[in-house]
Design a protein around this motif. Structure first.
Motif, short mmCIF file in Angstrom:
data_model
loop_
_atom_site.label_atom_id
_atom_site.label_comp_id
_atom_site.label_asym_id
_atom_site.label_seq_id
_atom_site.Cartn_x
_atom_site.Cartn_y
_atom_site.Cartn_z
N ARG A 92 -49.60 35.56 -31.78
CA ARG A 92 -48.64 36.21 -32.67
C ARG A 92 -47.31 36.46 -31.97
O ARG A 92 -46.24 36.38 -32.60
N TYR A 93 -47.36 36.75 -30.67
CA TYR A 93 -46.14 37.07 -29.94
C TYR A 93 -45.71 35.97 -28.97
O TYR A 93 -44.95 36.24 -28.04
N ALA A 94 -46.16 34.76 -29.21
CA ALA A 94 -45.86 33.64 -28.31
C ALA A 94 -44.35 33.47 -28.10
O ALA A 94 -43.88 33.31 -26.97
N ALA A 95 -43.59 33.51 -29.20
CA ALA A 95 -42.14 33.30 -29.09
C ALA A 95 -41.47 34.42 -28.30
O ALA A 95 -40.62 34.17 -27.44
N GLN A 96 -41.85 35.66 -28.58
CA GLN A 96 -41.25 36.80 -27.89
C GLN A 96 -41.63 36.83 -26.42
O GLN A 96 -40.81 37.14 -25.56
N LEU A 97 -42.88 36.48 -26.12
CA LEU A 97 -43.33 36.44 -24.73
C LEU A 97 -42.56 35.37 -23.95
O LEU A 97 -42.15 35.59 -22.80
N LYS A 98 -42.33 34.23 -24.61
CA LYS A 98 -41.60 33.14 -23.96
C LYS A 98 -40.13 33.52 -23.77
O LYS A 98 -39.54 33.27 -22.72
N GLU A 99 -39.56 34.14 -24.80
CA GLU A 99 -38.14 34.52 -24.74
C GLU A 99 -37.87 35.50 -23.62
O GLU A 99 -36.85 35.41 -22.92
N LYS A 100 -38.77 36.44 -23.41
CA LYS A 100 -38.59 37.44 -22.36
C LYS A 100 -39.29 37.07 -21.05
O LYS A 100 -39.25 37.83 -20.08
N ASN A 101 -39.98 35.93 -21.07
CA ASN A 101 -40.73 35.49 -19.89
C ASN A 101 -41.73 36.56 -19.45
O ASN A 101 -41.88 36.86 -18.26
N ILE A 102 -42.42 37.15 -20.43
CA ILE A 102 -43.41 38.19 -20.15
C ILE A 102 -44.78 37.54 -19.93
O ILE A 102 -45.19 36.67 -20.69
N ASN A 103 -45.45 37.96 -18.89
CA ASN A 103 -46.80 37.46 -18.59
C ASN A 103 -47.83 38.39 -19.24
O ASN A 103 -47.83 39.59 -18.97
N PHE A 104 -48.69 37.83 -20.07
CA PHE A 104 -49.69 38.63 -20.78
C PHE A 104 -51.07 38.29 -20.26
O PHE A 104 -51.50 37.13 -20.30
N TYR A 105 -51.79 39.30 -19.75
CA TYR A 105 -53.09 39.08 -19.13
C TYR A 105 -54.19 39.91 -19.80
O TYR A 105 -53.92 40.95 -20.40
N PHE A 106 -55.41 39.43 -19.64
CA PHE A 106 -56.59 40.16 -20.12
C PHE A 106 -57.37 40.67 -18.93
O PHE A 106 -57.58 39.96 -17.95
N LYS A 107 -57.83 41.93 -19.01
CA LYS A 107 -58.64 42.52 -17.96
C LYS A 107 -59.94 43.04 -18.56
O LYS A 107 -59.93 43.67 -19.62
N GLY A 108 -61.03 42.80 -17.87
CA GLY A 108 -62.32 43.30 -18.35
C GLY A 108 -63.27 42.17 -18.68
O GLY A 108 -62.98 40.99 -18.44
#
Length: 254
Positions: free
Chosen positions: A118-134
């Motif tokens: 859902r947030y692929a474009a926004q993550l790419k635009e801001k170069n945010i790294n999204f990780y899963f823990k657990g």
């Protein structure tokens, strides 16, 4: 125990129950009043600005070039207004008619992928790294629509207040009969003095790190939806250090 003691205890229970009901009604009334205030203010502001620009263009007080230069700001305001309407509709659906929780078994990793997509474009635009823990195989039984909305709004804030290149985590922890879902960012964070009023209409509205706007409505609805799921929410934040928003859900709801 004599009759008087029993009667006194019964009356105390009745009074406590009435006080809780009054408190819930007051919160609901405040929420609805705030909602109406936001909708009326934003709509008036948006349409007023757009009408003003059109009239200024018609009277040749501004050039077409200036008009189109100002349109991106009008577009941003319109997007904010539309989001407010959509949030309001989502909340209203839970308040009227025969709305019922529909528990389904949800794999938490699927929720991570939902946010990631859902947030692929926004993550790419801001170069945010999204990780899963657990544990990626953790499941929670909950209402998918409400839970996705809750995580969507929490994650939206995390991305909004993160600086380019920073990390955001979705973490899952299982505690006895609870599942704790946490979204952690390392962005601008919030001063402690604002945390106590975060679910009220007295808190100022902060711009995101890329100038993103909001009306502060989402977290109020999130809290309402979490209560529908018989869960709790906890927000820990420190200015310039980041924020962690945790939701505590029962593994199973009826």
């Amino acid at each position: 125990m004599d009759f008087l003691s029993i009667n006194t205890r019964f009356m105390d229970d009745v009074v406590n129950e009435l006080q809780l009901k009054i408190e819930r009604l007051e919160n609901e009334i405040n929420f609805k009043n705030g909602l109406i205030s936001i909708l009326s203010h934003d709509s008036k502001e948006l349409f007023g600005t757009f009408l003003f620009l059109i009239e200024e263009l018609e009277q040749k007080n501004i050039s077409e070039e200036d008009f189109f230069t100002l349109l991106p700001q009008v577009k941003n305001d319109a997007k904010k207004n539309l989001q407010t309407v959509q949030d309001s509709i989502a909340w209203l659906k839970t308040q009227y008619g025969e709305f019922k929780i529909k528990p389904v078994k949800i794999r938490v990793m699927d929720l991570f992928h939902y946010l990631e997509e859902r947030y692929a474009a926004q993550l790419k635009e801001k170069n945010i790294n999204f990780y899963f823990k657990g544990d990626p195989n953790t499941f929670v039984t909950s209402d998918r629509i409400l839970l996705e909305y809750i995580l969507d709004k929490i994650f939206n804030n995390a991305a909004k207040y993160s600086l380019p290149g920073q990390d955001v985590y979705l973490q899952v922890i299982t505690e006895d009969d609870q599942v704790v879902l946490s979204v952690t960012d390392f962005g601008t964070g919030m001063n402690e003095k604002y945390l106590s009023g975060i679910y009220t209409y007295n808190i100022p509205i902060f711009l995101g790190t890329s100038g993103e706007k909001g009306v502060g409505l989402s977290l109020k609805i999130v809290k309402n939806f979490i209560s529908l799921l018989h869960g709790n929410i906890q927000i820990i934040s420190a200015e310039n250090k980041g924020t962690t928003v945790s939701i505590f859900l029962s593994k199973f709801i009826e």
